[in-house]
Enzyme design. Structure first.
Site, PDB file in Angstrom:
ATOM      1  N   ASN A 113      45.329  53.363  44.589  1.00 49.70           N
ATOM      2  CA  ASN A 113      45.667  52.509  43.449  1.00 49.70           C
ATOM      3  C   ASN A 113      44.373  52.082  42.786  1.00 49.70           C
ATOM      4  O   ASN A 113      43.317  52.058  43.416  1.00 49.70           O
ATOM      5  CB  ASN A 113      46.431  51.267  43.925  1.00 49.70           C
ATOM      6  CG  ASN A 113      46.824  50.360  42.764  1.00 49.70           C
ATOM      7  OD1 ASN A 113      47.314  50.838  41.736  1.00 49.70           O
ATOM      8  ND2 ASN A 113      46.611  49.068  42.909  1.00 49.70           N
ATOM      9  N   HIS A 115      42.748  48.859  40.635  1.00 50.20           N
ATOM     10  CA  HIS A 115      42.996  47.452  40.318  1.00 50.20           C
ATOM     11  C   HIS A 115      41.852  46.942  39.437  1.00 50.20           C
ATOM     12  O   HIS A 115      40.677  47.191  39.742  1.00 50.20           O
ATOM     13  CB  HIS A 115      43.074  46.635  41.615  1.00 50.20           C
ATOM     14  CG  HIS A 115      43.360  45.195  41.372  1.00 50.20           C
ATOM     15  ND1 HIS A 115      44.606  44.736  40.990  1.00 50.20           N
ATOM     16  CD2 HIS A 115      42.561  44.101  41.423  1.00 50.20           C
ATOM     17  CE1 HIS A 115      44.561  43.422  40.836  1.00 50.20           C
ATOM     18  NE2 HIS A 115      43.340  43.009  41.086  1.00 50.20           N
ATOM     19  N   ASP A 151      47.473  44.757  46.442  1.00 46.75           N
ATOM     20  CA  ASP A 151      46.061  44.676  46.063  1.00 46.75           C
ATOM     21  C   ASP A 151      45.144  44.420  47.255  1.00 46.75           C
ATOM     22  O   ASP A 151      44.143  43.688  47.158  1.00 46.75           O
ATOM     23  CB  ASP A 151      45.845  43.612  44.966  1.00 46.75           C
ATOM     24  CG  ASP A 151      46.643  43.914  43.708  1.00 46.75           C
ATOM     25  OD1 ASP A 151      46.874  45.110  43.439  1.00 46.75           O
ATOM     26  OD2 ASP A 151      47.049  42.983  43.015  1.00 46.75           O
ATOM     27  N   GLU A 180      37.053  51.969  34.932  1.00 46.29           N
ATOM     28  CA  GLU A 180      38.202  52.519  35.664  1.00 46.29           C
ATOM     29  C   GLU A 180      38.302  54.022  35.443  1.00 46.29           C
ATOM     30  O   GLU A 180      38.550  54.793  36.371  1.00 46.29           O
ATOM     31  CB  GLU A 180      39.508  51.861  35.197  1.00 46.29           C
ATOM     32  CG  GLU A 180      39.606  50.386  35.530  1.00 46.29           C
ATOM     33  CD  GLU A 180      40.941  49.785  35.089  1.00 46.29           C
ATOM     34  OE1 GLU A 180      41.967  50.469  35.149  1.00 46.29           O
ATOM     35  OE2 GLU A 180      40.944  48.606  34.672  1.00 46.29           O
TER      36      GLU A 180
HETATM   37  C1  GRF Z   1      44.891  49.364  34.458  1.00 48.86           C
HETATM   38  O1  GRF Z   1      44.172  48.257  34.017  1.00 48.86           O
HETATM   39  C2  GRF Z   1      44.897  49.427  35.962  1.00 48.86           C
HETATM   40  O2  GRF Z   1      43.745  48.908  36.524  1.00 48.86           O
HETATM   41  C3  GRF Z   1      46.094  48.576  36.313  1.00 48.86           C
HETATM   42  O3  GRF Z   1      47.027  48.815  35.296  1.00 48.86           O
HETATM   43  C4  GRF Z   1      46.378  49.246  34.115  1.00 48.86           C
HETATM   44  C5  GRF Z   1      46.990  50.549  33.736  1.00 48.86           C
HETATM   45  O4  GRF Z   1      46.507  51.019  32.508  1.00 48.86           O
HETATM   46  N1  GRF Z   1      46.554  48.905  37.631  1.00 48.86           N
HETATM   47  P1  GRF Z   1      46.757  52.531  32.082  1.00 48.86           P
HETATM   48  O5  GRF Z   1      48.285  52.722  32.020  1.00 48.86           O
HETATM   49  O6  GRF Z   1      46.116  53.405  33.092  1.00 48.86           O
HETATM   50  O7  GRF Z   1      46.135  52.653  30.725  1.00 48.86           O
END
Ligand code: GRF
Length: 221
Positions: A113, A115, A151, A180
């Protein structure tokens, strides 16, 4: 690396799918140890579905709403699909659904996942608002293995940004999101290539930090 050696990955989404897109694009690189074999959404109107289809990825919608509070029934349908698609690894990417211990157990050590915070700080929602309210100077994102507790779970990779004095939730979120998009593919590469092991709930890896490993914020000039 031939396709038969690659780990088969399913990405689970509920929304826009920008992390999903980053994973799909990274997996196109020659030698990437995983292929995105399937994208599953629990919402038919998730924007990411169209993007995945444009990339030629098989998509499936398993609506969670009709299952109501029967979370396991939804997950059994999901599990059947993942099994039928011979999936090795699952990546949650904005999948807005709490998972039962049963489902998590099926994918122990094989489900990641992302986060939007430096765990274990700021579990849960509204991470950027809370980080700004606390006045933290460094914030970021975490890729971790999924465990029944939300989380939590062994941390595979983290990326940090300096918080600026004039940051708003939107500007901070945008910089963290860019991180990310970098760390999720990198973490998947590491995991899919067998570069990590979990020892006593901690993720150990051969990879080390960068040579210049300090991030100090704010910079004093
Ligand atoms: C991201 O901020 C991720 O960290 C969280 O949900 C959001 C998803 O955004 N788990 P996306 O759909 O990948 O644009």
């Amino acid at each position: 690396m031939s396709d038969t050696e690659k780990r088969r990955v399913a990405i689970l989404i509920s929304g826009r799918g920008s992390n999903m897109t980053a994973l799909i694009e990274a997996a196109k690189a020659q030698g990437f140890p995983a292929e995105i074999a399937l994208v599953v959404s629990n919402k038919a109107d998730a924007g990411g579905l169209k993007i995945a289809a444009q990339h030629g990825i098989t998509t499936t919608v398993i609506e969670s709403r009709p299952f109501g509070t029967d979370r396991e029934a939804f997950e059994r349908a999901l599990q059947d699909k993942l099994t039928a698609s011979r999936i090795d690894l699952v990546c949650l990417a904005g999948f807005l659904r709490l998972l039962t211990p049963w489902f998590v157990k099926q994918w122990e050590g094989r489900m990641l996942n992302i986060h939007p915070a430096l765990l274990p700080a700021y579990r849960g929602l509204h991470t950027h608002e809370r980080a700004l309210a606390d006045g933290v100077k460094i914030h970021g994102a975490t890729v971790h293995f999924v465990v029944p507790e939300m989380d939590a779970g062994p941390i595979v990779m983290q990326g940090a940004v300096a918080v600026r004095a004039d940051d708003t939730v939107e500007t901070l979120a945008a910089r963290v999101l860019a991180v990310e998009h970098q760390i999720y593919p990198d973490a998947l590469r590491l995991v899919a290539s067998g570069g990590v092991r979990i020892e006593n709930g901690v993720c150990r890896t051969r990879a080390t930090g960068p040579a210049d490993d300090r991030l100090i914020s704010p910079a004093v000039i």
